[in-house]
Design a protein around this motif. Structure first.
Motif, PDB file in Angstrom:
ATOM      1  N   ASP A 162       0.803  -1.224   0.000  1.00  0.00           N
ATOM      2  CA  ASP A 162       0.000   0.000   0.000  1.00  0.00           C
ATOM      3  C   ASP A 162       0.834   1.271   0.000  1.00  0.00           C
ATOM      4  OD1 ASP A 162      -2.332  -1.504   0.061  1.00  0.00           O
ATOM      5  OD2 ASP A 162      -2.440  -1.478   2.264  1.00  0.00           O
ATOM      6  N   SER A 163       2.128   1.162   0.228  1.00  0.00           N
ATOM      7  CA  SER A 163       2.962   2.343   0.428  1.00  0.00           C
ATOM      8  C   SER A 163       3.169   3.139  -0.853  1.00  0.00           C
ATOM      9  CB  SER A 163       4.326   1.935   0.995  1.00  0.00           C
ATOM     10  OG  SER A 163       5.123   3.077   1.209  1.00  0.00           O
ATOM     11  N   SER A 164       3.286   4.434  -0.692  1.00  0.00           N
ATOM     12  CA  SER A 164       3.616   5.314  -1.815  1.00  0.00           C
ATOM     13  C   SER A 164       5.088   5.720  -1.764  1.00  0.00           C
ATOM     14  CB  SER A 164       2.735   6.573  -1.778  1.00  0.00           C
ATOM     15  OG  SER A 164       2.942   7.281  -0.550  1.00  0.00           O
ATOM     16  N   LYS A 165       5.838   5.113  -0.825  1.00  0.00           N
ATOM     17  CA  LYS A 165       7.242   5.448  -0.676  1.00  0.00           C
ATOM     18  C   LYS A 165       8.115   4.599  -1.597  1.00  0.00           C
ATOM     19  CE  LYS A 165       6.785   6.612   4.232  1.00  0.00           C
ATOM     20  NZ  LYS A 165       7.289   6.299   5.594  1.00  0.00           N
ATOM     21  N   ASN A 166       9.283   5.117  -1.911  1.00  0.00           N
ATOM     22  CA  ASN A 166      10.269   4.348  -2.669  1.00  0.00           C
ATOM     23  C   ASN A 166      11.243   3.623  -1.749  1.00  0.00           C
ATOM     24  OD1 ASN A 166       9.952   7.091  -4.671  1.00  0.00           O
ATOM     25  ND2 ASN A 166       9.625   5.070  -5.545  1.00  0.00           N
ATOM     26  N   ILE A 167      11.357   4.111  -0.527  1.00  0.00           N
ATOM     27  CA  ILE A 167      12.270   3.504   0.441  1.00  0.00           C
ATOM     28  C   ILE A 167      11.585   3.454   1.805  1.00  0.00           C
ATOM     29  CG2 ILE A 167      14.468   3.710   1.674  1.00  0.00           C
ATOM     30  CD1 ILE A 167      15.579   5.219  -0.732  1.00  0.00           C
ATOM     31  N   ILE A 168      11.631   2.292   2.429  1.00  0.00           N
ATOM     32  CA  ILE A 168      11.211   2.183   3.824  1.00  0.00           C
ATOM     33  C   ILE A 168      12.469   1.932   4.630  1.00  0.00           C
ATOM     34  CG2 ILE A 168       9.775   0.973   5.497  1.00  0.00           C
ATOM     35  CD1 ILE A 168       7.977   0.073   3.286  1.00  0.00           C
ATOM     36  N   GLY A 169      12.802   2.868   5.493  1.00  0.00           N
ATOM     37  CA  GLY A 169      14.043   2.807   6.241  1.00  0.00           C
ATOM     38  C   GLY A 169      14.032   1.746   7.322  1.00  0.00           C
TER      39      GLY A 169
END
Length: 244
Positions: free
Chosen positions: A209-216
């Motif tokens: 579901d994320s719109s991020k390119n990176i999850i830290g």
């Protein structure tokens, strides 16, 4: 830690299905790196999940990702306790010139890290396999999902890296096969554990579901720890309710 299973035809439903499989695969790797290492009292290691926004991934990109591995839709970057493998474990032992208690402990710690890296590689395709089994309302057991089956769940590159580790472990095929089967069982049991699976599932859904390119790393660790804590608290409440 990249997926590499061939996808032949993709309609919209199939596209969603394979995006979900990718999310579970990478969530499995991440859960192994954090939760498995933590359970083994190994030091934390930095990693992050890098992926293209799932809503923008096309069928053509998934095809290219599966066949060439150049276009990484998702991957776990970092996370290995041992970044540079020795030429052989035996050679490493030889370098410990003083066979004292300190040297023995160093070797023991090294082998714990060595085995954890392999387990965490295997957890990725096993998580994908369990997701597929659950979705299809099928059994998830050692007979149906064995080492050879992992190539059907994006595991070919994970197995290739695992074999690099085992090449360092021993030159004897029987010893290597025995060690691999042993660690596969550990990885399977990790994925099949209810608390771990709840954490993998929650992280996979977040990735999808994320719109991020990176999850830290910090964000992933927080998500996993919260999932495990929530599961354990729910289990405690259910036990109290059952027994009053």
């Amino acid at each position: 830690m990249k997926r590499n299973k061939m996808i032949e035809t993709l309609d919209q439903d199939k596209l969603i299905e394979h995006k979900q499989r990718i999310a579970y695969h990478e969530a499995g790797h991440a859960a192994g790196i954090h939760l498995n290492n933590k359970a083994r009292q190994l030091p934390p290691v930095f990693f992050k999940i890098i992926f293209k926004e799932m809503s923008r991934v096309t069928a053509a990109e998934i095809m290219a990702y599966q066949t060439t591995h150049d276009d990484c839709i998702a991957r776990v970057e970092g996370g290995r306790l041992i970044e540079l493998l020795p030429s052989s474990i035996e050679g490493l032992v030889d370098e410990l010139t003083e066979p004292n208690d300190t040297a023995a402990q160093l070797l023991k710690d090294y082998m714990l890290a060595f085995e954890a890296d392999i387990i965490n590689l295997l957890i990725g395709p096993l998580a994908e396999a369990k997701h597929v089994a659950d979705t299809d309302d099928e059994l998830f057991n050692h007979r149906l999902v064995n080492l050879k089956a992992l190539k059907n769940y994006g595991g070919s590159s994970d197995l290739a890296l695992t074999n690099e580790y085992l090449h360092c472990f021993s030159a004897d095929k029987q010893q290597k096969d025995k060690k691999l089967n042993e660690l596969f069982t550990v990885a399977f049991d990790f994925v099949n554990d209810d608390a771990n699976w709840a954490a993998i599932t929650n992280l996979a859904r977040y990735i999808f579901d994320s719109s991020k390119n990176i999850i830290g790393c910090d964000e992933v660790v927080s998500l996993l720890d919260q999932s495990v804590e929530h599961f354990q608290n729910r289990r405690i409440r259910a036990r109290h309710h059952r027994y009053g």
